[in-house]
Enzyme design. Structure first.
Site, mmCIF file in Angstrom:
data_model
loop_
_atom_site.group_PDB
_atom_site.id
_atom_site.type_symbol
_atom_site.label_atom_id
_atom_site.label_comp_id
_atom_site.label_asym_id
_atom_site.label_seq_id
_atom_site.Cartn_x
_atom_site.Cartn_y
_atom_site.Cartn_z
ATOM 1 N N ARG A 106 0.829 -1.212 0.000
ATOM 2 C CA ARG A 106 0.000 0.000 0.000
ATOM 3 C C ARG A 106 0.861 1.259 0.000
ATOM 4 O O ARG A 106 0.528 2.252 -0.647
ATOM 5 C CB ARG A 106 -0.945 -0.001 1.207
ATOM 6 C CG ARG A 106 -2.164 -0.888 0.965
ATOM 7 C CD ARG A 106 -3.125 -0.836 2.126
ATOM 8 N NE ARG A 106 -3.593 0.498 2.437
ATOM 9 C CZ ARG A 106 -4.116 0.854 3.614
ATOM 10 N NH1 ARG A 106 -4.253 -0.043 4.578
ATOM 11 N NH2 ARG A 106 -4.519 2.087 3.831
ATOM 12 N N GLN B 18 -9.661 10.351 7.875
ATOM 13 C CA GLN B 18 -9.482 8.936 8.260
ATOM 14 C C GLN B 18 -8.404 8.314 7.391
ATOM 15 O O GLN B 18 -8.033 7.162 7.590
ATOM 16 C CB GLN B 18 -10.793 8.171 8.056
ATOM 17 C CG GLN B 18 -11.935 8.670 8.918
ATOM 18 C CD GLN B 18 -13.272 8.141 8.417
ATOM 19 O OE1 GLN B 18 -13.727 7.087 8.836
ATOM 20 N NE2 GLN B 18 -13.906 8.863 7.512
ATOM 21 N N ASN B 19 -7.924 9.054 6.387
ATOM 22 C CA ASN B 19 -6.942 8.487 5.460
ATOM 23 C C ASN B 19 -5.548 8.528 6.065
ATOM 24 O O ASN B 19 -5.211 9.440 6.815
ATOM 25 C CB ASN B 19 -6.962 9.250 4.133
ATOM 26 C CG ASN B 19 -8.316 9.162 3.455
ATOM 27 O OD1 ASN B 19 -9.129 8.331 3.839
ATOM 28 N ND2 ASN B 19 -8.557 10.005 2.482
ATOM 29 N N VAL B 20 -4.745 7.553 5.680
ATOM 30 C CA VAL B 20 -3.394 7.444 6.231
ATOM 31 C C VAL B 20 -2.363 7.765 5.154
ATOM 32 O O VAL B 20 -1.169 7.549 5.342
ATOM 33 C CB VAL B 20 -3.163 6.014 6.792
ATOM 34 C CG1 VAL B 20 -4.101 5.742 7.959
ATOM 35 C CG2 VAL B 20 -3.336 4.938 5.712
ATOM 36 N N HIS C 146 -6.681 8.281 11.872
ATOM 37 C CA HIS C 146 -6.260 6.869 11.828
ATOM 38 C C HIS C 146 -4.754 6.724 11.617
ATOM 39 O O HIS C 146 -4.297 5.682 11.154
ATOM 40 C CB HIS C 146 -7.031 6.114 10.732
ATOM 41 C CG HIS C 146 -8.477 5.895 11.045
ATOM 42 N ND1 HIS C 146 -9.410 5.485 10.119
ATOM 43 C CD2 HIS C 146 -9.158 6.017 12.225
ATOM 44 C CE1 HIS C 146 -10.609 5.377 10.700
ATOM 45 N NE2 HIS C 146 -10.479 5.704 11.976
ATOM 46 N N CYS D 113 5.725 -0.350 23.114
ATOM 47 C CA CYS D 113 6.146 0.794 23.942
ATOM 48 C C CYS D 113 5.692 2.132 23.374
ATOM 49 O O CYS D 113 5.923 3.173 23.981
ATOM 50 C CB CYS D 113 7.656 0.788 24.150
ATOM 51 S SG CYS D 113 8.597 1.297 22.691
ATOM 52 N N SER E 116 -17.843 6.357 3.907
ATOM 53 C CA SER E 116 -19.094 5.623 4.049
ATOM 54 C C SER E 116 -19.741 5.931 5.394
ATOM 55 O O SER E 116 -20.880 5.532 5.631
ATOM 56 C CB SER E 116 -18.834 4.122 3.924
ATOM 57 O OG SER E 116 -17.908 3.706 4.899
ATOM 58 N N ASN F 3 -20.481 12.764 -1.957
ATOM 59 C CA ASN F 3 -20.254 11.328 -2.160
ATOM 60 C C ASN F 3 -21.097 10.902 -3.356
ATOM 61 O O ASN F 3 -22.270 11.248 -3.423
ATOM 62 C CB ASN F 3 -20.689 10.557 -0.891
ATOM 63 C CG ASN F 3 -20.144 9.145 -0.849
ATOM 64 O OD1 ASN F 3 -20.199 8.431 -1.854
ATOM 65 N ND2 ASN F 3 -19.630 8.748 0.291
HETATM 66 P P1 OAD Z 1 -15.055 3.382 2.641
HETATM 67 O O1 OAD Z 1 -14.450 2.509 1.605
HETATM 68 O O2 OAD Z 1 -15.884 2.747 3.700
HETATM 69 O O3 OAD Z 1 -15.961 4.475 1.929
HETATM 70 C C1 OAD Z 1 -15.475 5.212 0.828
HETATM 71 C C2 OAD Z 1 -16.581 6.135 0.366
HETATM 72 O O4 OAD Z 1 -16.055 6.960 -0.672
HETATM 73 C C3 OAD Z 1 -17.805 5.422 -0.214
HETATM 74 O O5 OAD Z 1 -18.974 5.917 0.416
HETATM 75 C C4 OAD Z 1 -17.769 5.805 -1.708
HETATM 76 O O6 OAD Z 1 -19.074 5.951 -2.250
HETATM 77 C C5 OAD Z 1 -17.054 7.130 -1.651
HETATM 78 N N1 OAD Z 1 -16.387 7.542 -2.894
HETATM 79 C C6 OAD Z 1 -15.874 6.765 -3.885
HETATM 80 N N2 OAD Z 1 -15.337 7.513 -4.849
HETATM 81 C C7 OAD Z 1 -15.507 8.818 -4.483
HETATM 82 C C8 OAD Z 1 -15.164 10.066 -5.064
HETATM 83 N N3 OAD Z 1 -14.524 10.150 -6.236
HETATM 84 N N4 OAD Z 1 -15.498 11.196 -4.388
HETATM 85 C C9 OAD Z 1 -16.162 11.134 -3.200
HETATM 86 N N5 OAD Z 1 -16.496 9.972 -2.603
HETATM 87 C C10 OAD Z 1 -16.180 8.831 -3.224
HETATM 88 O O7 OAD Z 1 -13.859 4.249 3.258
HETATM 89 P P2 OAD Z 1 -13.847 5.100 4.618
HETATM 90 O O8 OAD Z 1 -15.190 5.648 4.914
HETATM 91 O O9 OAD Z 1 -12.699 6.035 4.515
HETATM 92 O O10 OAD Z 1 -9.944 2.248 8.713
HETATM 93 O O11 OAD Z 1 -13.511 3.968 5.653
HETATM 94 C C11 OAD Z 1 -13.295 4.317 6.984
HETATM 95 C C12 OAD Z 1 -12.229 3.450 7.598
HETATM 96 O O12 OAD Z 1 -12.534 2.062 7.357
HETATM 97 C C13 OAD Z 1 -10.856 3.610 6.991
HETATM 98 O O13 OAD Z 1 -10.142 4.685 7.551
HETATM 99 C C14 OAD Z 1 -10.197 2.296 7.302
HETATM 100 C C15 OAD Z 1 -11.322 1.377 6.928
HETATM 101 O O14 OAD Z 1 -11.302 0.127 7.520
HETATM 102 C C16 OAD Z 1 -8.943 1.511 9.183
HETATM 103 O O15 OAD Z 1 -8.159 0.909 8.457
HETATM 104 C C17 OAD Z 1 -8.884 1.508 10.675
#
Ligand code: OAD
Length: 256
Positions: free
Chosen positions: A76, A107-109, A125, A136, A195, A219
């Site tokens: 990644r 929430q992005n890394v 995150h 530690c 999401s 979204n």
């Molecule tokens: P998700 O994959 O759950 O959601 C991504 C969202 O982005 C979806 O609702 C898509 O419809 C939307 N999307 C896709 N393309 C897009 C675009 N061009 N413009 C705007 N939106 C778009 O990802 P996150 O919500 O970020 O955590 O997930 C949250 C957390 O779950 C992450 O930080 C990660 C994951 O497990 C950990 O790893 C702890």
């Protein structure tokens, strides 16, 4: 107020943003999708559609098979190194440069908001380009992109994992404090490309709403937040955020 991507809603949201005293933007994987980085939950293309998070993104998985978990994060890291910030990241940085009072919680890394020039990003995150020792707490840089095994912690000799928050782990205390304060204080909460399913980030919208904030979402798909949003813009962040910025730029400064 309403849903869709009509120019009317964009114009209303532009006005609301221009008048806001505090804005909280929460971003998720969707804002980096147009940079070529997969999201997590989208059917077919999302990471969690192809890989089991319990085998790759928990402390137990790392204890069980550090080489596997490490190699997935190294892969990644390579994807992200090869990617560039897109117009969505750039538009948020432009809003800050225009003087809008934006707190950005991601929430992005992947560090793409920072590479686009946004200052003071709250990393909810963590960041994939750091390493973190689960024993530690020691933090270091990601190191050799070709290493097949995680490095040893210089402080305690445990294996160091990637500097991200895994399932079952706590959000870094200062990021949580900053995000909660921003949710309490904002008058506009804008959710972009998430999401809105993963707690505690998912609760920030309710917290902002309880404090009287207007809720906006960008979204292309509908989420748990869409029906509760005052402004729901259905479309990609890389188009809609720049449209908001051009509205803010062309706005009559005396009109707010
Ligand atoms: P998700 O994959 O759950 O959601 C991504 C969202 O982005 C979806 O609702 C898509 O419809 C939307 N999307 C896709 N393309 C897009 C675009 N061009 N413009 C705007 N939106 C778009 O990802 P996150 O919500 O970020 O955590 O997930 C949250 C957390 O779950 C992450 O930080 C990660 C994951 O497990 C950990 O790893 C702890």
């Amino acid at each position: 107020m309403g849903t869709g991507d009509s120019p009317g809603i964009l114009a209303e949201l532009t006005d609301t943003l221009a008048r806001a005293r505090r804005i909280l933007v929460l971003t998720g994987a969707g804002i980096s999708a147009e940079s070529g980085i997969p999201t997590f939950r989208e059917a077919g293309t999302g990471f969690w559609a192809q890989y089991n998070p319990l085998e790759l993104a928990t402390p137990e998985a790392f204890d069980r098979d550090p080489r596997l978990v490490w190699s997935w994060y190294q892969w990644r890291r390579g994807l992200i190194r090869a990617a560039d910030p897109n117009p969505g990241h750039q538009a948020l940085a432009a809003m800050q440069a225009l003087g809008l009072p934006v707190t950005l919680v991601t929430q992005n890394v992947d560090g793409l908001h920072q590479r686009a020039g946004f200052e003071g990003v709250v990393e909810f995150h963590g960041n994939i380009f750091r390493n973190r020792c689960r024993t530690c707490g020691n933090v270091g840089r990601a190191g050799d992109p070709a290493a097949e095994m995680p490095p040893r912690c210089p402080a305690c000799d445990s294996l160091m994992g990637p500097g991200v928050v895994w399932f079952g782990e706590a959000i870094p205390a200062d990021a949580l404090r900053a995000a909660d304060a921003a949710a309490d204080e904002c008058d506009v909460f804008l959710s972009v490309g998430t999401s809105a399913l993963v707690a505690p980030a998912s609760s920030l919208a309710d917290r902002a709403r309880a404090g009287g904030a207007a809720i906006a979402e960008i979204n292309p798909a509908s989420t748990d937040l869409t029906d509760r949003a005052d402004y729901a813009l259905a479309g990609p962040a890389g188009t809609l955020l720049p449209a908001l910025v051009s509205g803010l730029r062309s706005r009559d400064p005396g009109a707010g």
